[in-house]
Structures are given as structure tokens and as C-alpha cells.
Design a protein around this motif. Structure first.
Motif, PDB file in Angstrom:
ATOM      1  N   SER A  82      47.215 -21.368  20.521  1.00 57.31           N
ATOM      2  CA  SER A  82      46.315 -20.322  21.007  1.00 57.31           C
ATOM      3  C   SER A  82      46.641 -18.951  20.415  1.00 57.31           C
ATOM      4  O   SER A  82      45.822 -18.038  20.493  1.00 57.31           O
ATOM      5  CB  SER A  82      46.351 -20.251  22.534  1.00 57.31           C
ATOM      6  N   ARG A  83      47.800 -18.808  19.826  1.00 58.46           N
ATOM      7  CA  ARG A  83      48.204 -17.524  19.245  1.00 58.46           C
ATOM      8  C   ARG A  83      48.069 -17.485  17.717  1.00 58.46           C
ATOM      9  O   ARG A  83      48.401 -16.483  17.090  1.00 58.46           O
ATOM     10  CB  ARG A  83      49.639 -17.206  19.636  1.00 58.46           C
ATOM     11  N   VAL A  84      47.587 -18.560  17.119  1.00 55.12           N
ATOM     12  CA  VAL A  84      47.421 -18.602  15.660  1.00 55.12           C
ATOM     13  C   VAL A  84      46.327 -17.611  15.272  1.00 55.12           C
ATOM     14  O   VAL A  84      45.215 -17.656  15.790  1.00 55.12           O
ATOM     15  CB  VAL A  84      47.064 -20.021  15.174  1.00 55.12           C
ATOM     16  N   ARG A  85      46.666 -16.717  14.367  1.00 56.44           N
ATOM     17  CA  ARG A  85      45.697 -15.721  13.895  1.00 56.44           C
ATOM     18  C   ARG A  85      44.890 -16.302  12.749  1.00 56.44           C
ATOM     19  O   ARG A  85      45.446 -16.889  11.821  1.00 56.44           O
ATOM     20  CB  ARG A  85      46.422 -14.470  13.413  1.00 56.44           C
ATOM     21  N   MET A  86      43.572 -16.124  12.850  1.00 60.54           N
ATOM     22  CA  MET A  86      42.691 -16.572  11.776  1.00 60.54           C
ATOM     23  C   MET A  86      41.465 -15.675  11.755  1.00 60.54           C
ATOM     24  O   MET A  86      41.204 -14.943  12.716  1.00 60.54           O
ATOM     25  CB  MET A  86      42.327 -18.054  11.932  1.00 60.54           C
ATOM     26  N   SER A  87      40.741 -15.747  10.651  1.00 58.44           N
ATOM     27  CA  SER A  87      39.547 -14.919  10.501  1.00 58.44           C
ATOM     28  C   SER A  87      38.434 -15.421  11.427  1.00 58.44           C
ATOM     29  O   SER A  87      38.497 -16.538  11.958  1.00 58.44           O
ATOM     30  CB  SER A  87      39.060 -14.947   9.053  1.00 58.44           C
ATOM     31  N   ALA A  88      37.405 -14.604  11.578  1.00 55.76           N
ATOM     32  CA  ALA A  88      36.264 -14.994  12.402  1.00 55.76           C
ATOM     33  C   ALA A  88      35.584 -16.246  11.844  1.00 55.76           C
ATOM     34  O   ALA A  88      35.134 -17.103  12.610  1.00 55.76           O
ATOM     35  CB  ALA A  88      35.266 -13.841  12.503  1.00 55.76           C
ATOM     36  N   ILE A  89      35.518 -16.358  10.528  1.00 56.64           N
ATOM     37  CA  ILE A  89      34.909 -17.553   9.919  1.00 56.64           C
ATOM     38  C   ILE A  89      35.753 -18.783  10.228  1.00 56.64           C
ATOM     39  O   ILE A  89      35.232 -19.827  10.623  1.00 56.64           O
ATOM     40  CB  ILE A  89      34.708 -17.366   8.403  1.00 56.64           C
ATOM     41  N   GLU A  90      37.063 -18.679  10.070  1.00 57.40           N
ATOM     42  CA  GLU A  90      37.940 -19.816  10.356  1.00 57.40           C
ATOM     43  C   GLU A  90      37.849 -20.216  11.832  1.00 57.40           C
ATOM     44  O   GLU A  90      37.746 -21.396  12.154  1.00 57.40           O
ATOM     45  CB  GLU A  90      39.386 -19.477   9.993  1.00 57.40           C
ATOM     46  N   ARG A  91      37.888 -19.234  12.737  1.00 60.10           N
ATOM     47  CA  ARG A  91      37.792 -19.518  14.174  1.00 60.10           C
ATOM     48  C   ARG A  91      36.435 -20.168  14.485  1.00 60.10           C
ATOM     49  O   ARG A  91      36.366 -21.133  15.251  1.00 60.10           O
ATOM     50  CB  ARG A  91      37.963 -18.238  14.977  1.00 60.10           C
ATOM     51  N   GLY A  92      35.371 -19.678  13.863  1.00 64.19           N
ATOM     52  CA  GLY A  92      34.055 -20.280  14.048  1.00 64.19           C
ATOM     53  C   GLY A  92      34.006 -21.705  13.548  1.00 64.19           C
ATOM     54  O   GLY A  92      33.368 -22.568  14.165  1.00 64.19           O
ATOM     55  N   ASN A  93      34.680 -21.979  12.436  1.00 65.22           N
ATOM     56  CA  ASN A  93      34.712 -23.341  11.900  1.00 65.22           C
ATOM     57  C   ASN A  93      35.488 -24.280  12.814  1.00 65.22           C
ATOM     58  O   ASN A  93      35.087 -25.424  13.031  1.00 65.22           O
ATOM     59  CB  ASN A  93      35.269 -23.346  10.483  1.00 65.22           C
ATOM     60  N   VAL A  94      36.598 -23.804  13.372  1.00 65.19           N
ATOM     61  CA  VAL A  94      37.352 -24.617  14.335  1.00 65.19           C
ATOM     62  C   VAL A  94      36.459 -24.937  15.529  1.00 65.19           C
ATOM     63  O   VAL A  94      36.371 -26.091  15.963  1.00 65.19           O
ATOM     64  CB  VAL A  94      38.648 -23.898  14.779  1.00 65.19           C
ATOM     65  N   ASP A  95      35.778 -23.929  16.054  1.00 64.09           N
ATOM     66  CA  ASP A  95      34.890 -24.144  17.201  1.00 64.09           C
ATOM     67  C   ASP A  95      33.758 -25.112  16.857  1.00 64.09           C
ATOM     68  O   ASP A  95      33.409 -25.974  17.670  1.00 64.09           O
ATOM     69  CB  ASP A  95      34.320 -22.814  17.691  1.00 64.09           C
ATOM     70  N   ALA A  96      33.191 -24.986  15.659  1.00 65.57           N
ATOM     71  CA  ALA A  96      32.115 -25.883  15.234  1.00 65.57           C
ATOM     72  C   ALA A  96      32.623 -27.320  15.117  1.00 65.57           C
ATOM     73  O   ALA A  96      31.921 -28.270  15.510  1.00 65.57           O
ATOM     74  CB  ALA A  96      31.531 -25.414  13.903  1.00 65.57           C
ATOM     75  N   ILE A  97      33.816 -27.490  14.604  1.00 65.11           N
ATOM     76  CA  ILE A  97      34.389 -28.833  14.480  1.00 65.11           C
ATOM     77  C   ILE A  97      34.621 -29.428  15.864  1.00 65.11           C
ATOM     78  O   ILE A  97      34.317 -30.601  16.109  1.00 65.11           O
ATOM     79  CB  ILE A  97      35.684 -28.803  13.648  1.00 65.11           C
ATOM     80  N   ILE A  98      35.140 -28.637  16.792  1.00 65.08           N
ATOM     81  CA  ILE A  98      35.364 -29.121  18.154  1.00 65.08           C
ATOM     82  C   ILE A  98      34.049 -29.554  18.791  1.00 65.08           C
ATOM     83  O   ILE A  98      33.985 -30.622  19.445  1.00 65.08           O
ATOM     84  CB  ILE A  98      36.071 -28.051  19.011  1.00 65.08           C
ATOM     85  N   ARG A  99      32.979 -28.784  18.592  1.00 64.99           N
ATOM     86  CA  ARG A  99      31.668 -29.171  19.124  1.00 64.99           C
ATOM     87  C   ARG A  99      31.205 -30.496  18.519  1.00 64.99           C
ATOM     88  O   ARG A  99      30.687 -31.370  19.221  1.00 64.99           O
ATOM     89  CB  ARG A  99      30.628 -28.069  18.864  1.00 64.99           C
ATOM     90  N   ALA A 100      31.394 -30.661  17.214  1.00 59.77           N
ATOM     91  CA  ALA A 100      31.000 -31.906  16.550  1.00 59.77           C
ATOM     92  C   ALA A 100      31.842 -33.078  17.056  1.00 59.77           C
ATOM     93  O   ALA A 100      31.315 -34.169  17.294  1.00 59.77           O
ATOM     94  CB  ALA A 100      31.127 -31.756  15.033  1.00 59.77           C
ATOM     95  N   GLU A 101      33.144 -32.849  17.233  1.00 59.13           N
ATOM     96  CA  GLU A 101      34.018 -33.910  17.752  1.00 59.13           C
ATOM     97  C   GLU A 101      33.565 -34.350  19.151  1.00 59.13           C
ATOM     98  O   GLU A 101      33.527 -35.545  19.445  1.00 59.13           O
ATOM     99  CB  GLU A 101      35.470 -33.437  17.800  1.00 59.13           C
ATOM    100  N   ARG A 102      33.207 -33.400  19.983  1.00 60.32           N
ATOM    101  CA  ARG A 102      32.731 -33.733  21.334  1.00 60.32           C
ATOM    102  C   ARG A 102      31.410 -34.503  21.258  1.00 60.32           C
ATOM    103  O   ARG A 102      31.217 -35.480  21.990  1.00 60.32           O
ATOM    104  CB  ARG A 102      32.572 -32.468  22.158  1.00 60.32           C
ATOM    105  N   ALA A 103      30.508 -34.050  20.405  1.00 55.86           N
ATOM    106  CA  ALA A 103      29.202 -34.704  20.278  1.00 55.86           C
ATOM    107  C   ALA A 103      29.352 -36.144  19.785  1.00 55.86           C
ATOM    108  O   ALA A 103      28.575 -37.033  20.178  1.00 55.86           O
ATOM    109  CB  ALA A 103      28.298 -33.922  19.333  1.00 55.86           C
ATOM    110  N   LEU A 104      30.333 -36.383  18.937  1.00 58.92           N
ATOM    111  CA  LEU A 104      30.562 -37.722  18.388  1.00 58.92           C
ATOM    112  C   LEU A 104      31.464 -38.588  19.272  1.00 58.92           C
ATOM    113  O   LEU A 104      31.663 -39.757  18.982  1.00 58.92           O
ATOM    114  CB  LEU A 104      31.185 -37.606  16.989  1.00 58.92           C
ATOM    115  N   GLY A 105      32.018 -37.985  20.312  1.00 58.16           N
ATOM    116  CA  GLY A 105      32.918 -38.739  21.198  1.00 58.16           C
ATOM    117  C   GLY A 105      34.283 -38.979  20.601  1.00 58.16           C
ATOM    118  O   GLY A 105      34.950 -39.970  20.961  1.00 58.16           O
ATOM    119  N   CYS A 106      34.714 -38.108  19.720  1.00 58.26           N
ATOM    120  CA  CYS A 106      36.048 -38.262  19.111  1.00 58.26           C
ATOM    121  C   CYS A 106      37.126 -38.021  20.155  1.00 58.26           C
ATOM    122  O   CYS A 106      36.941 -37.243  21.080  1.00 58.26           O
ATOM    123  CB  CYS A 106      36.221 -37.241  17.981  1.00 58.26           C
ATOM    124  N   ARG A 107      38.241 -38.676  19.998  1.00 51.13           N
ATOM    125  CA  ARG A 107      39.368 -38.499  20.911  1.00 51.13           C
ATOM    126  C   ARG A 107      40.395 -37.578  20.329  1.00 51.13           C
ATOM    127  O   ARG A 107      40.628 -37.511  19.213  1.00 51.13           O
ATOM    128  CB  ARG A 107      40.047 -39.835  21.172  1.00 51.13           C
TER     129      ARG A 107
END
Length: 107
Positions: A82-107
Motif C-alpha cells: 500500500s506504500r509503493v509509490r507509482m505514477s497515476a498511469i501505473e496506479r490506474g493500470n493496477v486498478d484496471a487489472i484488478i477490475r479485469a481479474e474480478r470480472a474474470l473470476g481470477c483468484r
């Protein structure tokens, strides 16, 4: 003596900065915003890798066996994800990947 060492230590520090990775169909982790459509065509294992590669690029120290098996902790500096510093684009990409993982039912 300190003035002479400062540029050398500065160059050494620059050499340890991780480079962003680029992935076919997505772009580079630090310059392209990942699209949900492209992410949702990927395998869960690939999404896991790309998401965690972004953390690795930004100094995260992996504690799980899977994370340590896939990423080198020798250049990490932040054990708290939670303390890893990253750019807004990188943080947005992490969030987008998490949304895709949830949509696909990834564990």
C-alpha cells in the motif's frame, strides 16, 4: 572529497532504477492506460504477472513464494504494497487489472 563522490553515487543510483515493461496489446506499464477490453481477453496468470510486475518496477518486496519465484527482491525497498509509490498511469493500470481479474473470476 564529497563533491567528487556525489556524481558517482548519483550515477550509481540511476543505474538501479527499474525500467517499465511493455506488453503486446496493452502498451507500456508507465505510459499507456490499459483497456478493459484487452485485459479481459488475457489469462488470469498473465494478469497476475503484469499487475505484480508494475509493483516490482516500483520497488515492492515480495513476501509470497509465488512472488519471490517470479520477481527478484534484490533491488526492492518497500515491503508494504500500500506504500509503493507509482505514477497515476501505473496506479490506474493496477486498478484496471484488478477490475479485469474480478470480472474474470481470477483468484
Amino acid at each position: 572529497m564529497l563533491k567528487a563522490l556525489l556524481p558517482i553515487s548519483f550515477l550509481f543510483a540511476l543505474g538501479s532504477v527499474a525500467q517499465a515493461d511493455c506488453f503486446d496489446g496493452l502498451g507500456c506499464t508507465d505510459t499507456h492506460r490499459f483497456e478493459q477490453g484487452a485485459l479481459r481477453t488475457m489469462r488470469c496468470s498473465d494478469l497476475w504477472y503484469i499487475r505484480n510486475r508494475i509493483f516490482d518496477e516500483n520497488g515492492y518486496c515480495f513476501s509470497t513464494a509465488r512472488g519471490r519465484a517470479n520477481f527478484d527482491n534484490s533491488d526492492c525497498w518497500e515491503p508494504d504494497q500500500s506504500r509503493v509509490r507509482m505514477s497515476a498511469i501505473e496506479r490506474g493500470n493496477v486498478d484496471a487489472i484488478i477490475r479485469a481479474e474480478r470480472a474474470l473470476g481470477c483468484r
